[in-house]
Design a protein around this motif. Sequence first.
Motif, PDB file in Angstrom:
ATOM      1  N   THR A 124      -6.583  -8.847   0.748  1.00  0.00           N
ATOM      2  CA  THR A 124      -6.082  -9.192   2.077  1.00  0.00           C
ATOM      3  C   THR A 124      -6.060 -10.700   2.265  1.00  0.00           C
ATOM      4  O   THR A 124      -7.001 -11.395   1.881  1.00  0.00           O
ATOM      5  CB  THR A 124      -6.980  -8.576   3.176  1.00  0.00           C
ATOM      6  OG1 THR A 124      -7.135  -7.181   2.935  1.00  0.00           O
ATOM      7  CG2 THR A 124      -6.391  -8.795   4.550  1.00  0.00           C
TER       8      THR A 124
ATOM      9  N   VAL B 232      -1.989 -11.060   9.208  1.00  0.00           N
ATOM     10  CA  VAL B 232      -2.658 -10.231   8.210  1.00  0.00           C
ATOM     11  C   VAL B 232      -1.636  -9.715   7.204  1.00  0.00           C
ATOM     12  O   VAL B 232      -0.600  -9.191   7.589  1.00  0.00           O
ATOM     13  CB  VAL B 232      -3.367  -9.019   8.854  1.00  0.00           C
ATOM     14  CG1 VAL B 232      -4.031  -8.152   7.796  1.00  0.00           C
ATOM     15  CG2 VAL B 232      -4.378  -9.455   9.886  1.00  0.00           C
ATOM     16  N   VAL B 233      -1.962  -9.861   5.920  1.00  0.00           N
ATOM     17  CA  VAL B 233      -1.139  -9.269   4.870  1.00  0.00           C
ATOM     18  C   VAL B 233      -2.089  -8.490   3.968  1.00  0.00           C
ATOM     19  O   VAL B 233      -3.029  -9.058   3.408  1.00  0.00           O
ATOM     20  CB  VAL B 233      -0.380 -10.325   4.049  1.00  0.00           C
ATOM     21  CG1 VAL B 233       0.487  -9.661   2.996  1.00  0.00           C
ATOM     22  CG2 VAL B 233       0.465 -11.212   4.957  1.00  0.00           C
ATOM     23  N   GLN B 234      -1.842  -7.175   3.851  1.00  0.00           N
ATOM     24  CA  GLN B 234      -2.711  -6.308   3.063  1.00  0.00           C
ATOM     25  C   GLN B 234      -1.973  -5.818   1.815  1.00  0.00           C
ATOM     26  O   GLN B 234      -0.801  -5.466   1.885  1.00  0.00           O
ATOM     27  CB  GLN B 234      -3.145  -5.109   3.893  1.00  0.00           C
ATOM     28  CG  GLN B 234      -3.947  -5.516   5.119  1.00  0.00           C
ATOM     29  CD  GLN B 234      -4.421  -4.317   5.883  1.00  0.00           C
ATOM     30  OE1 GLN B 234      -5.148  -3.487   5.347  1.00  0.00           O
ATOM     31  NE2 GLN B 234      -4.006  -4.220   7.127  1.00  0.00           N
TER      32      GLN B 234
ATOM     33  N   VAL C 242      -1.915   1.084   6.430  1.00  0.00           N
ATOM     34  CA  VAL C 242      -1.109  -0.092   6.723  1.00  0.00           C
ATOM     35  C   VAL C 242       0.156   0.376   7.417  1.00  0.00           C
ATOM     36  O   VAL C 242       0.916   1.157   6.859  1.00  0.00           O
ATOM     37  CB  VAL C 242      -0.751  -0.875   5.433  1.00  0.00           C
ATOM     38  CG1 VAL C 242       0.126  -2.058   5.741  1.00  0.00           C
ATOM     39  CG2 VAL C 242      -2.015  -1.306   4.718  1.00  0.00           C
TER      40      VAL C 242
ATOM     41  N   THR D  26     -17.624  -5.431   5.893  1.00  0.00           N
ATOM     42  CA  THR D  26     -17.031  -5.642   7.215  1.00  0.00           C
ATOM     43  C   THR D  26     -17.965  -6.295   8.212  1.00  0.00           C
ATOM     44  O   THR D  26     -17.511  -6.833   9.219  1.00  0.00           O
ATOM     45  CB  THR D  26     -16.560  -4.307   7.828  1.00  0.00           C
ATOM     46  OG1 THR D  26     -17.698  -3.478   8.080  1.00  0.00           O
ATOM     47  CG2 THR D  26     -15.567  -3.601   6.915  1.00  0.00           C
TER      48      THR D  26
ATOM     49  N   ARG E 169       0.850  -1.188   0.000  1.00  0.00           N
ATOM     50  CA  ARG E 169       0.000   0.000   0.000  1.00  0.00           C
ATOM     51  C   ARG E 169       0.883   1.235   0.000  1.00  0.00           C
ATOM     52  O   ARG E 169       1.812   1.363   0.783  1.00  0.00           O
ATOM     53  CB  ARG E 169      -0.881  -0.031   1.257  1.00  0.00           C
ATOM     54  CG  ARG E 169      -1.864   1.072   1.437  1.00  0.00           C
ATOM     55  CD  ARG E 169      -3.221   0.879   0.774  1.00  0.00           C
ATOM     56  NE  ARG E 169      -3.656  -0.471   0.570  1.00  0.00           N
ATOM     57  CZ  ARG E 169      -4.377  -1.196   1.431  1.00  0.00           C
ATOM     58  NH1 ARG E 169      -4.745  -0.698   2.585  1.00  0.00           N
ATOM     59  NH2 ARG E 169      -4.746  -2.422   1.126  1.00  0.00           N
TER      60      ARG E 169
ATOM     61  N   SER F  11      -2.414  -3.448  -1.989  1.00  0.00           N
ATOM     62  CA  SER F  11      -3.169  -2.639  -2.940  1.00  0.00           C
ATOM     63  C   SER F  11      -3.156  -3.415  -4.241  1.00  0.00           C
ATOM     64  O   SER F  11      -2.181  -4.092  -4.577  1.00  0.00           O
ATOM     65  CB  SER F  11      -2.518  -1.266  -3.131  1.00  0.00           C
ATOM     66  OG  SER F  11      -2.789  -0.439  -2.019  1.00  0.00           O
TER      67      SER F  11
ATOM     68  N   VAL G 126      -8.256  -3.343  -3.152  1.00  0.00           N
ATOM     69  CA  VAL G 126      -7.466  -3.897  -2.054  1.00  0.00           C
ATOM     70  C   VAL G 126      -7.649  -5.408  -2.010  1.00  0.00           C
ATOM     71  O   VAL G 126      -8.667  -5.933  -2.458  1.00  0.00           O
ATOM     72  CB  VAL G 126      -7.875  -3.292  -0.693  1.00  0.00           C
ATOM     73  CG1 VAL G 126      -7.592  -1.803  -0.646  1.00  0.00           C
ATOM     74  CG2 VAL G 126      -9.333  -3.569  -0.370  1.00  0.00           C
TER      75      VAL G 126
ATOM     76  N   TRP H 109      -5.983 -12.764   5.580  1.00  0.00           N
ATOM     77  CA  TRP H 109      -6.129 -12.456   7.004  1.00  0.00           C
ATOM     78  C   TRP H 109      -6.428 -13.731   7.790  1.00  0.00           C
ATOM     79  O   TRP H 109      -6.749 -14.765   7.222  1.00  0.00           O
ATOM     80  CB  TRP H 109      -7.202 -11.394   7.233  1.00  0.00           C
ATOM     81  CG  TRP H 109      -8.574 -11.780   6.776  1.00  0.00           C
ATOM     82  CD1 TRP H 109      -9.072 -11.688   5.510  1.00  0.00           C
ATOM     83  CD2 TRP H 109      -9.623 -12.323   7.580  1.00  0.00           C
ATOM     84  NE1 TRP H 109     -10.371 -12.147   5.473  1.00  0.00           N
ATOM     85  CE2 TRP H 109     -10.737 -12.539   6.734  1.00  0.00           C
ATOM     86  CE3 TRP H 109      -9.724 -12.651   8.938  1.00  0.00           C
ATOM     87  CZ2 TRP H 109     -11.936 -13.060   7.195  1.00  0.00           C
ATOM     88  CZ3 TRP H 109     -10.930 -13.168   9.391  1.00  0.00           C
ATOM     89  CH2 TRP H 109     -12.015 -13.362   8.536  1.00  0.00           C
TER      90      TRP H 109
ATOM     91  N   LEU I 290      -4.064 -14.311  -4.775  1.00  0.00           N
ATOM     92  CA  LEU I 290      -4.043 -14.574  -3.329  1.00  0.00           C
ATOM     93  C   LEU I 290      -3.903 -16.075  -3.050  1.00  0.00           C
ATOM     94  O   LEU I 290      -3.256 -16.460  -2.075  1.00  0.00           O
ATOM     95  CB  LEU I 290      -5.289 -14.008  -2.652  1.00  0.00           C
ATOM     96  CG  LEU I 290      -5.302 -12.497  -2.459  1.00  0.00           C
ATOM     97  CD1 LEU I 290      -6.665 -12.039  -1.950  1.00  0.00           C
ATOM     98  CD2 LEU I 290      -4.196 -12.039  -1.523  1.00  0.00           C
TER      99      LEU I 290
END
Length: 179
Positions: free
Chosen positions: A78, A60-62, A53, A35, A12, A64, A76, A80, A112
Amino acid sequence: MLKGDKVGLRARHEADIPVLQEELGGDVLVTARATGMPWRPFTPGAAEAPFVVGDAKDGVVQFSVVDLESGDLVGVATLWGIDTYLRSAHVGLGLRPSARGKGYATDVVAVLCHYGFVVHGLHRLQIETLADNDPMLRAAERNGFVREGVRRGSHWVMGEFLDEVILGLLVDEWRAAAA
């Protein structure tokens, strides 16, 4: 950067945050659906705002998400709930309104999966999404995820309870589909 056919997943950037906050975090309905929590406004630059971030957090890996051709920010992604003992994690994504309906979600899920199974050595990935989220359901199923169950009335979204679908994919299934 991790690359798929259409998208790249990268760290990000500061410039991403205001765009994501306005287009994803500023949409009350999208936030509530994504959410499962009530929407609330965040002051620009607030450290606890969504899409900010900081240092790496365990579990957790975030990312963009960018269009590989144009380099434009499209959303985005993720991974998680990463559990190193059970070797499992959850997949999540959100696309900017202008990026929806272009096949990005299927590619994001594919990237992912590669990241989770190859880079992290995971055994299982899971996706939870609302039962009426047809684009996410299609993206998951195109990548080999199997519907495992429905949590009836489990998400409160803007005045009503909605069902959630749980989908799972095991590394052996993923490898077999890739072969």
